[in-house]
Design a protein around this motif. Structure first.
Motif, PDB file in Angstrom:
ATOM      1  N   PRO A   1       0.812  -1.233   0.000  1.00  0.00           N
ATOM      2  CA  PRO A   1       0.000   0.000   0.000  1.00  0.00           C
ATOM      3  C   PRO A   1       0.840   1.275   0.000  1.00  0.00           C
ATOM      4  O   PRO A   1       0.418   2.290  -0.555  1.00  0.00           O
ATOM      5  CB  PRO A   1      -0.834  -0.112   1.287  1.00  0.00           C
TER       6      PRO A   1
ATOM      7  N   ALA B   1      15.825  -0.321   3.463  1.00  0.00           N
ATOM      8  CA  ALA B   1      15.415  -1.148   2.320  1.00  0.00           C
ATOM      9  C   ALA B   1      13.937  -1.533   2.349  1.00  0.00           C
ATOM     10  O   ALA B   1      13.585  -2.675   2.069  1.00  0.00           O
ATOM     11  CB  ALA B   1      16.303  -2.386   2.224  1.00  0.00           C
TER      12      ALA B   1
ATOM     13  N   VAL C   1      10.118  -0.680   0.659  1.00  0.00           N
ATOM     14  CA  VAL C   1       9.604  -0.096  -0.577  1.00  0.00           C
ATOM     15  C   VAL C   1       8.385   0.766  -0.213  1.00  0.00           C
ATOM     16  O   VAL C   1       7.689   0.443   0.760  1.00  0.00           O
ATOM     17  CB  VAL C   1       9.199  -1.168  -1.624  1.00  0.00           C
TER      18      VAL C   1
HETATM   19  N1  LIG Z   1       7.304   4.213   6.199  1.00  0.00           N
HETATM   20  C1  LIG Z   1       7.608   3.497   4.998  1.00  0.00           C
HETATM   21  C2  LIG Z   1       7.060   2.089   5.128  1.00  0.00           C
HETATM   22  C3  LIG Z   1       7.296   1.236   3.888  1.00  0.00           C
HETATM   23  C4  LIG Z   1       7.125  -0.249   4.189  1.00  0.00           C
HETATM   24  O1  LIG Z   1       7.117  -0.675   5.349  1.00  0.00           O
HETATM   25  N2  LIG Z   1       6.996  -1.061   3.131  1.00  0.00           N
HETATM   26  C5  LIG Z   1       6.917  -2.484   3.338  1.00  0.00           C
HETATM   27  C6  LIG Z   1       6.157  -3.175   2.211  1.00  0.00           C
HETATM   28  S1  LIG Z   1       4.441  -2.909   2.271  1.00  0.00           S
HETATM   29  C7  LIG Z   1       8.303  -3.071   3.301  1.00  0.00           C
HETATM   30  O2  LIG Z   1       9.138  -2.660   2.528  1.00  0.00           O
HETATM   31  N3  LIG Z   1       8.521  -4.098   4.134  1.00  0.00           N
HETATM   32  C8  LIG Z   1       9.745  -4.830   4.094  1.00  0.00           C
HETATM   33  C9  LIG Z   1      10.586  -4.599   5.269  1.00  0.00           C
HETATM   34  O3  LIG Z   1      10.153  -3.858   6.178  1.00  0.00           O
HETATM   35  O4  LIG Z   1      11.669  -5.147   5.296  1.00  0.00           O
HETATM   36  C10 LIG Z   1       7.007   4.239   3.810  1.00  0.00           C
HETATM   37  O5  LIG Z   1       6.032   4.982   4.015  1.00  0.00           O
HETATM   38  O6  LIG Z   1       7.524   4.138   2.679  1.00  0.00           O
END
Ligand SMILES: N[C@@H](CCC(=O)N[C@@H](CS)C(=O)NCC(=O)O)C(=O)O
Length: 213
Positions: free
Chosen positions: A13, A50, A52
């Protein structure tokens, strides 16, 4: 590199909100589809956390927060006026997104992956998340979008998370007494803008040809 580079993950999201803003602003980027369980070294090299999405501009300017990517895109071009200029609305926009990205996202993850959090039944996590649905329903009963008569930053930043919550159990969501929220979600999901950012790409590997987004 002529175009900014976006590390993205189709269903995330945070990445969806970034792609929506990039698309509406007309900024073309090259896209690298990430598999979270197999993050590429190139992503880790430019952003230590890292997650996304990550946008790399001019090889060196790394933006690794989705809201910041939205602001970066919309400050260059904001044809649908998503950026909120009124001070009160801007404060409300910030408050909603902070709650969404904080408490609500945590409830959403517990609800979606309830089997990983066995100290409470799934229904408890769902009810915790539902309080945000009720709040949004009350807002949408007053105006068709979260802050006013037209979609703004708040709608586009929050919608992908409500979509994910709804998708955990569509039948349950559709039966709940949130007619304005359900209509709002359906309306935003059927917009060509949304469908245009949901194309599927295969996992990016070093050496792959460039994918334009
Ligand atoms: N605060 C970040 C959060 C991004 C986030 O947590 N993305 C998740 C995917 S939905 C992610 O990359 N998770 C993998 C991890 O935390 O290693 C933003 O707004 O971009």
């Amino acid at each position: 590199m002529r175009y900014p580079l976006l590390y993205s993950f189709r269903r995330c999201p945070y990445a969806i909100r970034a792609r929506l803003a990039l698309r509406v602003s007309g900024i073309q980027v090259t896209l690298r589809e990430v598999v979270l369980a197999d993050k590429p070294a190139a992503l880790r090299a430019c952003s230590a956390k890292a997650t996304v999405p990550v946008l790399v501009v001019n090889h060196q300017h790394v933006i690794d927060e989705s809201v910041a990517i939205m602001v970066f895109a919309l400050k260059q071009n904001d044809p649908q006026e998503w950026l909120v200029t009124d001070a009160d609305l801007a404060a409300e926009c910030q408050r909603l997104i902070a709650y969404n990205d904080g408490e609500f996202k945590s409830h959403l993850d517990h609800y979606k992956y309830a089997d990983r959090f066995p100290n409470q039944p799934m229904e408890v996590y769902r009810a915790q998340g539902e309080s945000f649905l009720s709040e949004l329903e009350a807002k949408l009963a007053i105006s068709p979008y979260l802050l006013c008569e037209r979609p703004t930053f708040a709608d586009m930043a929050i919608m992908p998370f409500i979509r994910q919550f709804a998708n955990v159990d569509k039948e349950w969501f559709e039966q709940r007494p949130y007619p304005h929220l359900q209509a709002w979600l359906m309306e935003l999901l059927r917009q060509p803008l949304f469908t245009s950012v949901m194309d599927k790409y295969k996992q990016w590997q070093e050496g792959d040809p460039v994918i334009m987004f």
